[in-house]
Enzyme design. Structure first.
Site, PDB file in Angstrom:
ATOM      1  N   ARG A   1       0.992  -1.114   0.007  1.00  0.00           N
ATOM      2  CA  ARG A   1      -0.115   0.193   0.000  1.00  0.00           C
ATOM      3  C   ARG A   1       0.875   1.209   0.112  1.00  0.00           C
ATOM      4  NH1 ARG A   1      -2.516  -3.866   2.658  1.00  0.00           N
ATOM      5  NH2 ARG A   1      -4.774  -4.333   1.911  1.00  0.00           N
TER       6      ARG A   1
ATOM      7  N   HIS B   1      -0.954  -2.624  -4.588  1.00  0.00           N
ATOM      8  CA  HIS B   1      -0.271  -3.454  -5.797  1.00  0.00           C
ATOM      9  C   HIS B   1      -0.364  -2.981  -7.012  1.00  0.00           C
ATOM     10  CE1 HIS B   1       0.164  -6.416  -2.362  1.00  0.00           C
ATOM     11  NE2 HIS B   1      -0.954  -6.954  -2.524  1.00  0.00           N
TER      12      HIS B   1
ATOM     13  N   HIS C   1       3.318 -12.870  -5.629  1.00  0.00           N
ATOM     14  CA  HIS C   1       1.870 -13.112  -4.577  1.00  0.00           C
ATOM     15  C   HIS C   1       1.528 -14.566  -4.561  1.00  0.00           C
ATOM     16  CE1 HIS C   1      -1.279 -11.648  -2.276  1.00  0.00           C
ATOM     17  NE2 HIS C   1      -0.783 -10.587  -2.071  1.00  0.00           N
ATOM     18  N   SER C   2       2.276 -15.430  -4.662  1.00  0.00           N
ATOM     19  CA  SER C   2       1.640 -16.681  -4.627  1.00  0.00           C
ATOM     20  C   SER C   2       1.052 -17.044  -3.245  1.00  0.00           C
ATOM     21  CB  SER C   2       2.435 -18.060  -4.912  1.00  0.00           C
ATOM     22  OG  SER C   2       2.769 -18.078  -6.403  1.00  0.00           O
TER      23      SER C   2
ATOM     24  N   GLN D   1       6.140  -9.612   3.810  1.00  0.00           N
ATOM     25  CA  GLN D   1       4.729  -9.289   4.005  1.00  0.00           C
ATOM     26  C   GLN D   1       4.257 -10.909   4.266  1.00  0.00           C
ATOM     27  OE1 GLN D   1       3.105  -6.422   4.125  1.00  0.00           O
ATOM     28  NE2 GLN D   1       1.361  -6.977   4.715  1.00  0.00           N
TER      29      GLN D   1
ATOM     30  N   GLU E   1       5.618 -12.396   0.727  1.00  0.00           N
ATOM     31  CA  GLU E   1       6.006 -11.316  -0.268  1.00  0.00           C
ATOM     32  C   GLU E   1       7.124 -10.776   0.154  1.00  0.00           C
ATOM     33  OE1 GLU E   1       2.363  -8.971  -0.810  1.00  0.00           O
ATOM     34  OE2 GLU E   1       1.470 -10.585   0.256  1.00  0.00           O
TER      35      GLU E   1
HETATM   36  C1  GAL Z   1      -1.500  -8.914   0.454  1.00  0.00           C
HETATM   37  C2  GAL Z   1      -2.134  -7.855   1.169  1.00  0.00           C
HETATM   38  C3  GAL Z   1      -3.390  -7.939   1.718  1.00  0.00           C
HETATM   39  C4  GAL Z   1      -4.534  -8.063   0.736  1.00  0.00           C
HETATM   40  C5  GAL Z   1      -3.841  -8.957  -0.385  1.00  0.00           C
HETATM   41  C6  GAL Z   1      -4.752  -9.189  -1.528  1.00  0.00           C
HETATM   42  O1  GAL Z   1      -0.532  -8.604  -0.103  1.00  0.00           O
HETATM   43  O2  GAL Z   1      -1.117  -7.768   2.152  1.00  0.00           O
HETATM   44  O3  GAL Z   1      -3.968  -6.793   2.646  1.00  0.00           O
HETATM   45  O4  GAL Z   1      -4.675  -6.818   0.165  1.00  0.00           O
HETATM   46  O5  GAL Z   1      -2.780  -8.627  -0.745  1.00  0.00           O
HETATM   47  O6  GAL Z   1      -6.053  -9.576  -1.326  1.00  0.00           O
END
Ligand code: GAL
Length: 378
Positions: free
Chosen positions: A107, A132, A206-207, A315, A343
């Site tokens: 974010r 993202h 983002h897997s 993350q 991530e």
């Molecule tokens: C993650 C993020 C979450 C949510 C997800 C997608 O990377 O930390 O808050 O947005 O992506 O649904």
């Protein structure tokens, strides 16, 4: 520049008859057509296979990892990622399953930042914040792609050109993502990027993983270790407050392996804001060299995933927003906490935080980031 990408893709599709290259019967790569986008552009999917039968499938649409098949302790090979059976699934998905995320993973507060005196405004696509990369992030574009086969690995190089002011970001940005698989069951993702104007960048992967190989199970019994003594707490909109407290004495402490579910529902303010774990951990290694950042072990299957990275943060998202409304591979609804993401990244909202490691890429500089997901059993 986008036209260039399409041309390259079109060219690769002229030879898109099934092509297979193999080396000594060990590492192989297969390329197949995988449907087409609404504008007629053809999509391809690559299957990387190693000597142990481990398979990674990657598509040039959004540079997604479509599946990752790895053995359990009895040698049973199963897919440990969430995703879709066809490209339409990825076109329609807003939850970034398997995605390459860019230009900026996570974010940016209120979709705004200032750089050298100029204020930039990005889409507020996550409540009041930018998430993202915006409405059409790198997960929604067709990347140019080319496979390669080396003596010790097999892989795909994907390239995407994002023009100046796309999604509000300055600079023509060229991003190159290389996926490779070796016989040590390691999937390596290497990122490179170049810009012609100063711009923020934070590419990530983002897997959603479920190491049981069956997304009907939750991931709450998986044991997680994070090589981090600190984390970045967030406000109720998941923007870092700027503090960097220690994890010690809190449910954020994963310095020793702990079940994801052990403390996820504790009465702890940060877990309420995140609806569970959805935070950036500050990795102990801030040197930029490749180091172990996390391990995840599933006692049921015996699968162990190790994550190595050059990035300063990670993350950990526990799939708290999954609610069964996404129907994934094999018609499986993806229920609450049936997958987790790890991530590797710079910290969220860094463009607005002078005290966080810088995410600004300048012309004549090269952005690099390596992340390895390595699979074994114990
Ligand atoms: C993650 C993020 C979450 C949510 C997800 C997608 O990377 O930390 O808050 O947005 O992506 O649904």
């Amino acid at each position: 520049m986008i036209i260039n990408v399409s041309k390259l893709t079109f060219t690769s599709l002229l030879i898109a008859l099934l092509t297979t290259v193999s080396l000594a019967g060990q590492l192989t790569i297969t390329q197949q057509p995988w449907g087409q986008l609404e504008d007629g552009q053809q999509v391809v999917i690559y299957t990387l296979t190693n000597a142990n039968g481990v398979k990674a499938r990657i598509t040039n649409f959004g540079a997604h990892l479509v599946s990752m098949e790895v053995p359990d302790r009895d040698g049973k090979i199963q897919d440990v990622t969430l995703g879709f059976d066809d490209v339409e699934g990825y076109v329609n998905c807003d939850s970034y399953l398997g995605a390459t995320v860019g230009r900026y993973g996570n974010r940016i507060a209120k979709g705004q930042f200032a750089l050298y005196g100029t204020k930039y405004t990005l889409a507020a696509n996550n409540g009041v914040n930018h998430l993202h990369g915006g409405i059409k992030g790198f997960n929604k574009v067709l990347w140019a792609s080319k496979s390669f086969l080396k003596s010790d690995s097999v892989g795909v190089v994907l390239t995407c050109l994002s023009p100046d002011m796309e999604e509000g970001y300055p600079g023509d940005l060229t991003s190159v993502v290389t996926y490779s698989l070796d016989n040590d069951n390691a999937l390596k993702i290497e990122y490179e990027a170049y810009t012609d104007k100063p711009t923020p960048i934070n590419l990530t992967h983002h897997s959603y993983f479920n190491l049981t190989g069956d997304a009907r199970n939750t991931i709450l019994d998986h044991e997680l270790m994070l090589a981090a003594d600190h984390y970045t707490p967030v406000d109720e909109t998941l923007i870092p407050t700027g503090e960097i407290p220690v994890v010690e004495g809190t449910p954020m402490d994963f310095r020793a392996p702990e079940k994801i579910g052990a403390r996820i529902n504790d009465d702890f303010q940060q877990l309420k804001f995140g609806l569970g774990y959805d935070h950036n951990w500050v990795l102990r290694n801030q040197s930029g060299s490749l180091m172990l950042a996390a391990t995840v072990y599933d006692p049921q299957s015996g699968r162990l995933m190790e994550i190595m990275t050059t990035e300063p943060g990670i993350q950990f998202y526990a799939g708290n927003f999954l609610d069964g409304s996404i129907i994934g591979k094999n018609n499986q609804p993806y229920n609450y906490r049936c997958g987790f993401c790890l991530e590797t990244q710079h910290y969220p909202d860094s463009p607005n935080r002078k005290d966080f490691p810088s995410v600004i890429l300048h012309p004549a500089q090269k952005y690099t980031h390596t992340c390895i997901y390595r699979f074994s059993v114990k």
